[in-house]
Design an enzyme around this catalytic site. Structure first.
Site, PDB file in Angstrom:
ATOM      1  N   GLY A   1       0.896  -1.153  -0.239  1.00 35.94           N
ATOM      2  CA  GLY A   1       0.085  -0.121  -0.073  1.00 35.94           C
ATOM      3  C   GLY A   1       1.134   0.975   0.249  1.00 35.94           C
ATOM      4  O   GLY A   1       0.966   2.033   0.482  1.00 35.94           O
TER       5      GLY A   1
ATOM      6  N   GLY B   1       0.834   4.718  -0.628  1.00 37.29           N
ATOM      7  CA  GLY B   1       0.585   5.778  -0.766  1.00 37.29           C
ATOM      8  C   GLY B   1       0.903   6.859  -0.596  1.00 37.29           C
ATOM      9  O   GLY B   1       2.139   6.809  -0.127  1.00 37.29           O
TER      10      GLY B   1
ATOM     11  N   ASN C   1      -4.282   5.012   9.703  1.00 47.05           N
ATOM     12  CA  ASN C   1      -5.526   5.593  10.870  1.00 47.05           C
ATOM     13  C   ASN C   1      -6.298   4.579  11.036  1.00 47.05           C
ATOM     14  O   ASN C   1      -7.141   3.732  10.968  1.00 47.05           O
ATOM     15  CB  ASN C   1      -6.248   7.134  10.007  1.00 47.05           C
ATOM     16  CG  ASN C   1      -6.306   7.761  10.223  1.00 47.05           C
ATOM     17  OD1 ASN C   1      -4.592   8.095  10.938  1.00 47.05           O
ATOM     18  ND2 ASN C   1      -5.885   8.708   9.463  1.00 47.05           N
TER      19      ASN C   1
ATOM     20  N   ALA D   1       2.372  12.982   5.437  1.00 48.27           N
ATOM     21  CA  ALA D   1       2.587  13.467   3.798  1.00 48.27           C
ATOM     22  C   ALA D   1       1.873  13.819   2.596  1.00 48.27           C
ATOM     23  O   ALA D   1       0.237  13.388   2.995  1.00 48.27           O
ATOM     24  CB  ALA D   1       3.462  11.214   3.647  1.00 48.27           C
TER      25      ALA D   1
ATOM     26  N   LYS E   1      -4.706   8.928  19.531  1.00 46.22           N
ATOM     27  CA  LYS E   1      -5.275   9.427  17.874  1.00 46.22           C
ATOM     28  C   LYS E   1      -6.312   8.628  17.312  1.00 46.22           C
ATOM     29  O   LYS E   1      -6.940   9.911  16.643  1.00 46.22           O
ATOM     30  CB  LYS E   1      -4.014   8.142  17.673  1.00 46.22           C
ATOM     31  CG  LYS E   1      -4.340   8.333  15.762  1.00 46.22           C
ATOM     32  CD  LYS E   1      -3.081  10.136  15.478  1.00 46.22           C
ATOM     33  CE  LYS E   1      -3.258  10.124  14.076  1.00 46.22           C
ATOM     34  NZ  LYS E   1      -3.572   9.591  13.073  1.00 46.22           N
TER      35      LYS E   1
ATOM     36  N   ASN F   1     -12.161  13.910  11.621  1.00 47.16           N
ATOM     37  CA  ASN F   1     -12.470  13.616  10.293  1.00 47.16           C
ATOM     38  C   ASN F   1     -14.224  13.376  10.022  1.00 47.16           C
ATOM     39  O   ASN F   1     -13.924  14.340   8.788  1.00 47.16           O
ATOM     40  CB  ASN F   1     -11.631  12.577  10.370  1.00 47.16           C
ATOM     41  CG  ASN F   1     -10.159  12.155  10.548  1.00 47.16           C
ATOM     42  OD1 ASN F   1      -9.637  13.069  11.122  1.00 47.16           O
ATOM     43  ND2 ASN F   1      -9.589  11.595   9.632  1.00 47.16           N
TER      44      ASN F   1
ATOM     45  N   ASN G   1      -9.144  21.509   9.056  1.00 47.81           N
ATOM     46  CA  ASN G   1      -9.397  21.555  10.497  1.00 47.81           C
ATOM     47  C   ASN G   1      -9.606  22.386  11.298  1.00 47.81           C
ATOM     48  O   ASN G   1     -10.120  22.620  12.008  1.00 47.81           O
ATOM     49  CB  ASN G   1      -7.866  20.106  10.978  1.00 47.81           C
ATOM     50  CG  ASN G   1      -8.185  19.090  10.344  1.00 47.81           C
ATOM     51  OD1 ASN G   1      -9.045  18.956   9.065  1.00 47.81           O
ATOM     52  ND2 ASN G   1      -6.712  18.458  10.175  1.00 47.81           N
TER      53      ASN G   1
ATOM     54  N   SER H   1      -8.217  13.109   6.130  1.00 44.12           N
ATOM     55  CA  SER H   1      -8.046  12.162   5.557  1.00 44.12           C
ATOM     56  C   SER H   1      -9.264  12.272   4.690  1.00 44.12           C
ATOM     57  O   SER H   1      -9.952  11.505   3.961  1.00 44.12           O
ATOM     58  CB  SER H   1      -7.183  11.377   5.490  1.00 44.12           C
ATOM     59  OG  SER H   1      -8.008  10.859   7.362  1.00 44.12           O
TER      60      SER H   1
ATOM     61  N   GLU I   1     -12.635   5.614   6.064  1.00 37.61           N
ATOM     62  CA  GLU I   1     -12.126   4.765   7.300  1.00 37.61           C
ATOM     63  C   GLU I   1     -13.309   4.775   8.477  1.00 37.61           C
ATOM     64  O   GLU I   1     -13.092   4.092   9.592  1.00 37.61           O
ATOM     65  CB  GLU I   1     -10.542   5.547   7.916  1.00 37.61           C
ATOM     66  CG  GLU I   1      -9.994   5.168   6.832  1.00 37.61           C
ATOM     67  CD  GLU I   1      -8.683   5.987   6.687  1.00 37.61           C
ATOM     68  OE1 GLU I   1      -8.414   7.622   7.206  1.00 37.61           O
ATOM     69  OE2 GLU I   1      -7.514   5.246   7.091  1.00 37.61           O
TER      70      GLU I   1
HETATM   71  O1  KPL Z   1      -4.736  12.039  10.946  1.00 40.25           O
HETATM   72  C1  KPL Z   1      -5.550  13.090  10.844  1.00 40.25           C
HETATM   73  C2  KPL Z   1      -6.383  13.075   9.125  1.00 40.25           C
HETATM   74  O2  KPL Z   1      -7.081  13.465   8.849  1.00 40.25           O
HETATM   75  O3  KPL Z   1      -6.805  11.489   8.894  1.00 40.25           O
HETATM   76  C3  KPL Z   1      -5.536  14.493  11.388  1.00 40.25           C
HETATM   77  C4  KPL Z   1      -4.512  14.310  12.376  1.00 40.25           C
HETATM   78  C5  KPL Z   1      -6.998  14.528  11.120  1.00 40.25           C
HETATM   79  C6  KPL Z   1      -4.860  15.500  10.634  1.00 40.25           C
HETATM   80  O4  KPL Z   1      -5.946  15.851  10.025  1.00 40.25           O
END
Ligand code: KPL
Length: 293
Positions: A7, A9, A94, A120, A175, A183, A193, A245, A257
């Site tokens: 993967g 990405g 995530n 990234a 996290k 999200n 954000n 994301s 996700e």
């Molecule tokens: O991990 C993130 C995501 O976008 O998945 C955060 C911490 C919200 C940063 O954008």
């Protein structure tokens, strides 16, 4: 070491590039049918890595899985027969909830989980930009994974800092709480954000965090409600111009996700008979958008 990145990405390409630079023999497993793929990180020279090579997968010392959570079980199930039982499996994505499936599929393999705050971005399939320095934590899921702490030095040498966490669940929950807060709301309202700092989102944001905190406590995770609110707001400020994301997935009509973020919390809440109406509403709203495509 022989390392396969499944993967490649943004985060997978970032690690593939740094691990290659550190002298490891890296190959990738991707959706592309090409035998080689090219990765150029920032303004470094591009590297060419073998792609979808069964022999290299079979000889891997480490398989770094950087697939998004919804694809982990699906993709690994097609590769199980080619994965050596000594190969260390390292999942980095995530959300939570994939480790138990992977352990069932590959019970003999050392299994580790990782979480990273590196930023990234992949402007094209051949290019990756390292947009933010971060930290990475590794921790073991099973007994044989406990024997793999040396991997921290290997990865830390390639892209610091990497640390070992003796209770990776704790770090993953922290996290997860941040992802639950940021999200789905940013995806639903199509905002960066930073907008979550505005007063109109305050009540909804607070109630999402309060509910996640309750579930974390029921799960035996050490957490302080005010600290959780503070760390969510720290991330909102630190990533204020970024689109999460999930916001990007929903905007591009890609599977998000949500099942492994809010869905995981809602499922755990049900096990503990805790009411989580704000998270449930967000979960349903994102699922509804995905089902409308
Ligand atoms: O991990 C993130 C995501 O976008 O998945 C955060 C911490 C919200 C940063 O954008």
């Amino acid at each position: 070491m022989n390392i396969t990145v499944i993967g490649p990405g943004a985060i997978g390409s970032l690690w593939a590039s740094y691990l290659t630079e550190a002298g490891h023999s890296v190959n990738v497993w991707s959706r592309s049918f090409d035998e080689q793929i090219r990765i150029q990180r920032d303004d470094h020279d591009a590297i060419e890595l073998a792609n979808n090579n069964i022999n290299q997968l079979n000889n891997a010392d480490v398989i770094l899985v950087t697939l998004k959570a919804p694809y982990v079980t699906q993709v690994l199930s097609t590769l199980v027969e080619h994965i050596n039982s000594d190969t260390i499996l390292l999942l980095m994505h995530n959300g939570m909830g994939t480790a138990s499936d992977v352990q069932q599929m590959l019970p003999a393999n050392p299994l580790l989980l990782a979480t990273t705050t590196h930023g990234a971005y992949r402007p094209s399939s051949k290019q990756v930009l390292h947009t933010g320095q971060g930290k990475t934590l590794f921790g073991a899921v099973n007994e044989s994974g406990q024997q793999c702490q040396f991997l921290v030095d290997v990865f830390n040498h390639a892209l610091p800092t990497v640390d070992w966490h003796s209770n990776i669940e704790q770090a993953l929950w922290n996290k997860l709480a941040i992802n639950c807060a940021i999200n789905p709301l940013t995806a639903l309202y199509a905002i960066p954000n930073g907008h979550l700092g505005q007063s109109q989102y305050r009540a909804q944001l607070d109630s999402v965090i309060d509910e996640v905190c309750q579930v974390m406590q029921a799960e035996g995770i050490e957490v302080e409600n005010s600290e959780l609110h503070a760390s969510v707001h720290d991330v909102i400020r630190a990533t204020s111009d970024n689109y999460s994301s999930m916001q990007q997935d929903i905007a591009h009509q890609r599977l998000s996700e949500i099942d492994f973020i809010t869905g995981y919390v809602v499922a755990k809440a049900a096990q503990h008979r805790i009411d989580v109406p704000s998270n449930t509403k967000l979960y349903q709203a994102i699922k509804q958008i995905e089902q409308s495509w």
